[in-house]
Design an enzyme around this catalytic site. Structure first.
Site, PDB file in Angstrom:
ATOM      1  N   THR A  17     -56.227 -96.603 -10.238  1.00 28.03           N
ATOM      2  CA  THR A  17     -56.516 -96.766 -11.672  1.00 28.03           C
ATOM      3  C   THR A  17     -57.871 -96.177 -12.028  1.00 28.03           C
ATOM      4  O   THR A  17     -58.077 -95.690 -13.140  1.00 28.03           O
ATOM      5  CB  THR A  17     -56.481 -98.269 -12.043  1.00 28.03           C
ATOM      6  OG1 THR A  17     -55.161 -98.738 -11.793  1.00 28.03           O
ATOM      7  CG2 THR A  17     -56.824 -98.517 -13.486  1.00 28.03           C
ATOM      8  N   TYR A  31     -50.550 -96.635 -18.494  1.00 25.28           N
ATOM      9  CA  TYR A  31     -51.306 -95.518 -17.924  1.00 25.28           C
ATOM     10  C   TYR A  31     -50.652 -95.059 -16.638  1.00 25.28           C
ATOM     11  O   TYR A  31     -49.789 -95.727 -16.072  1.00 25.28           O
ATOM     12  CB  TYR A  31     -52.761 -95.936 -17.647  1.00 25.28           C
ATOM     13  CG  TYR A  31     -52.885 -96.864 -16.463  1.00 25.28           C
ATOM     14  CD1 TYR A  31     -52.626 -98.220 -16.570  1.00 25.28           C
ATOM     15  CD2 TYR A  31     -53.234 -96.357 -15.205  1.00 25.28           C
ATOM     16  CE1 TYR A  31     -52.706 -99.056 -15.476  1.00 25.28           C
ATOM     17  CE2 TYR A  31     -53.323 -97.193 -14.099  1.00 25.28           C
ATOM     18  CZ  TYR A  31     -53.064 -98.544 -14.242  1.00 25.28           C
ATOM     19  OH  TYR A  31     -53.129 -99.365 -13.164  1.00 25.28           O
ATOM     20  N   THR A  95     -56.495-100.628  -6.563  1.00 22.37           N
ATOM     21  CA  THR A  95     -56.744-102.002  -6.111  1.00 22.37           C
ATOM     22  C   THR A  95     -55.544-102.615  -5.383  1.00 22.37           C
ATOM     23  O   THR A  95     -55.713-103.569  -4.619  1.00 22.37           O
ATOM     24  CB  THR A  95     -57.097-102.929  -7.303  1.00 22.37           C
ATOM     25  OG1 THR A  95     -55.995-102.945  -8.216  1.00 22.37           O
ATOM     26  CG2 THR A  95     -58.358-102.475  -8.009  1.00 22.37           C
ATOM     27  N   ASP A  96     -54.343-102.071  -5.626  1.00 25.40           N
ATOM     28  CA  ASP A  96     -53.134-102.791  -5.180  1.00 25.40           C
ATOM     29  C   ASP A  96     -52.993-102.911  -3.666  1.00 25.40           C
ATOM     30  O   ASP A  96     -52.539-103.941  -3.168  1.00 25.40           O
ATOM     31  CB  ASP A  96     -51.885-102.150  -5.790  1.00 25.40           C
ATOM     32  CG  ASP A  96     -51.732-102.516  -7.263  1.00 25.40           C
ATOM     33  OD1 ASP A  96     -52.388-103.477  -7.711  1.00 25.40           O
ATOM     34  OD2 ASP A  96     -50.962-101.842  -7.970  1.00 25.40           O
ATOM     35  N   LYS A 166     -56.659-109.041  -2.822  1.00 26.46           N
ATOM     36  CA  LYS A 166     -56.446-108.974  -4.278  1.00 26.46           C
ATOM     37  C   LYS A 166     -55.736-110.261  -4.663  1.00 26.46           C
ATOM     38  O   LYS A 166     -54.594-110.490  -4.276  1.00 26.46           O
ATOM     39  CB  LYS A 166     -55.622-107.749  -4.672  1.00 26.46           C
ATOM     40  CG  LYS A 166     -55.477-107.625  -6.194  1.00 26.46           C
ATOM     41  CD  LYS A 166     -54.901-106.293  -6.636  1.00 26.46           C
ATOM     42  CE  LYS A 166     -54.762-106.255  -8.157  1.00 26.46           C
ATOM     43  NZ  LYS A 166     -54.244-104.979  -8.661  1.00 26.46           N
ATOM     44  N   GLU A 273     -48.043-126.299  19.822  1.00 26.50           N
ATOM     45  CA  GLU A 273     -47.472-126.200  21.174  1.00 26.50           C
ATOM     46  C   GLU A 273     -46.060-125.640  21.186  1.00 26.50           C
ATOM     47  O   GLU A 273     -45.667-124.915  22.086  1.00 26.50           O
ATOM     48  CB  GLU A 273     -47.508-127.575  21.862  1.00 26.50           C
ATOM     49  CG  GLU A 273     -48.814-127.763  22.613  1.00 26.50           C
ATOM     50  CD  GLU A 273     -48.950-129.124  23.232  1.00 26.50           C
ATOM     51  OE1 GLU A 273     -47.916-129.785  23.439  1.00 26.50           O
ATOM     52  OE2 GLU A 273     -50.107-129.521  23.481  1.00 26.50           O
TER      53      GLU A 273
HETATM   54  C1  SIN Z   1     -55.125-100.265  -9.550  1.00 21.27           C
HETATM   55  O1  SIN Z   1     -55.809 -99.367  -9.092  1.00 21.27           O
HETATM   56  O2  SIN Z   1     -55.655-101.294 -10.024  1.00 21.27           O
HETATM   57  C2  SIN Z   1     -53.624-100.242  -9.608  1.00 21.27           C
HETATM   58  C3  SIN Z   1     -53.025 -98.973  -9.195  1.00 21.27           C
HETATM   59  C4  SIN Z   1     -53.312 -98.624  -7.770  1.00 21.27           C
HETATM   60  O3  SIN Z   1     -53.445 -99.513  -6.949  1.00 21.27           O
HETATM   61  O4  SIN Z   1     -53.365 -97.410  -7.483  1.00 21.27           O
END
Ligand code: SIN
Length: 299
Positions: A17, A31, A95-96, A166, A273
């Site tokens: 992103t 997006y 972030t994913d 995350k 165990e």
């Molecule tokens: C993000 O970056 O927050 C979502 C899309 C990705 O992980 O590339």
């Protein structure tokens, strides 16, 4: 007189992103990730007194991350960290799956220099996008004396690469860190050369325990196209529905490696165990998948 050499920082871009563009900047949730090139991302990000080198390693939405991209990234991080005049590396990433890439790089490289991964929750053309600020913070972090290892720099926080998770799908700060994360002692760690020499990454599938988990999915895949490994996100302390457990024990008898984690966000799995399937300790299920994949590469 000896002129003081300018230190170099290398920015490796993979998409996400942070490099995303919204068709209509006033509706930033619509997006496409991975559109803006790294040189453009850095325009307007102050970096006085350092020389920046950039490379576009990939340009993807990180949901599509693959072993092949990890290999490319590993090769470039390793290459740049070996250069004496390189102070550190910054990686831009979605972030994913960032926590998977961070765990992978930290486990294989344990870098003595800083490798700061950064990201954004808003695309590059959204008003008030968080990308430039996060990038600036990551560039600053790799210049902090004593900083080392893979970290994630986001929303004013720095997380250890082997502990980050995350945990929110859309807030500006989506990450939390787990406490006391340890790589399981029984899982081997390959060298970077072994990872780079691997033509196809081992296939490790992830399945989850839940009400009615009858193991049919495991049995069907074992019959058709068996993976090299299974990670199961168990309930609570890594417990499994008896039908799913039976299917995974059968898979293990057939030579497929099985590793239990917990579907709980915190705490992992503690030994009992009566355990018949090994567990991933403090790792989350997605970290356990990376750990088992690396173990299989090392064999
Ligand atoms: C993000 O970056 O927050 C979502 C899309 C990705 O992980 O590339």
């Amino acid at each position: 007189m000896n002129a003081k050499k300018t230190k170099k920082i290398v920015v490796l871009a993979t998409g996400g992103t942070i490099a995303g563009l919204a068709i209509d900047a006033t509706k930033p949730q619509n997006y496409t990730a991975g559109q803006v090139r790294v040189a453009d991302l850095l325009q307007g990000v102050a970096h006085d007194g350092i020389e920046l080198l950039t490379e576009q390693v990939a340009q993807i939405d990180s949901k599509d991350m693959s072993f092949a991209v990890w290999q490319r990234l590993l090769a470039r991080v390793e290459h740049w960290l070996e250069q004496e005049d390189v102070q550190g590396v910054v990686i831009t990433h979605g972030t994913d799956t960032l926590e998977e890439t961070a765990y992978f790089l930290q486990t294989v490289l344990h870098p003595a220099k800083p490798v700061a991964m950064t990201c954004a929750m808003l695309p590059a053309n959204a008003p008030g996008s968080d990308g430039p600020g996060n990038l600036k913070d990551a560039l600053a972090w790799v210049q902090v004396p004593g900083s080392q290892g893979v970290t994630v720099v986001c929303a004013g926080q720095v997380h250890a690469g082997n502990a980050v998770q995350k945990s929110h799908s859309h807030q500006r700060n989506p990450f939390t860190s787990q406490a006391n994360v340890m790589h399981p002692a029984h899982l081997r760690v390959p060298s970077a050369a072994q990872v780079l020499g691997c033509v196809h990454g081992p296939r490790v599938e992830l399945v989850q325990n839940h009400a009615g988990a009858d193991g049919r999915l495991v049995r069907a895949l074992m019959a058709q196209d068996a993976p090299h490994g299974w990670v199961v996100a168990g309930t609570g302390n890594g417990t499994l529905h008896h039908d799913l457990e039976a299917a995974l024990l059968d898979a293990q008898k057939l030579g497929t490696q099985v590793l239990r984690a917990s579907r709980c966000a915190q705490g992992g799995v503690q030994s009992r165990e009566a355990d018949m399937l090994s567990h991933a300790g403090s790792l989350t299920a997605v970290q356990a998948r990376v750990a088992l994949l690396l173990h299989l590469v090392a064999q």
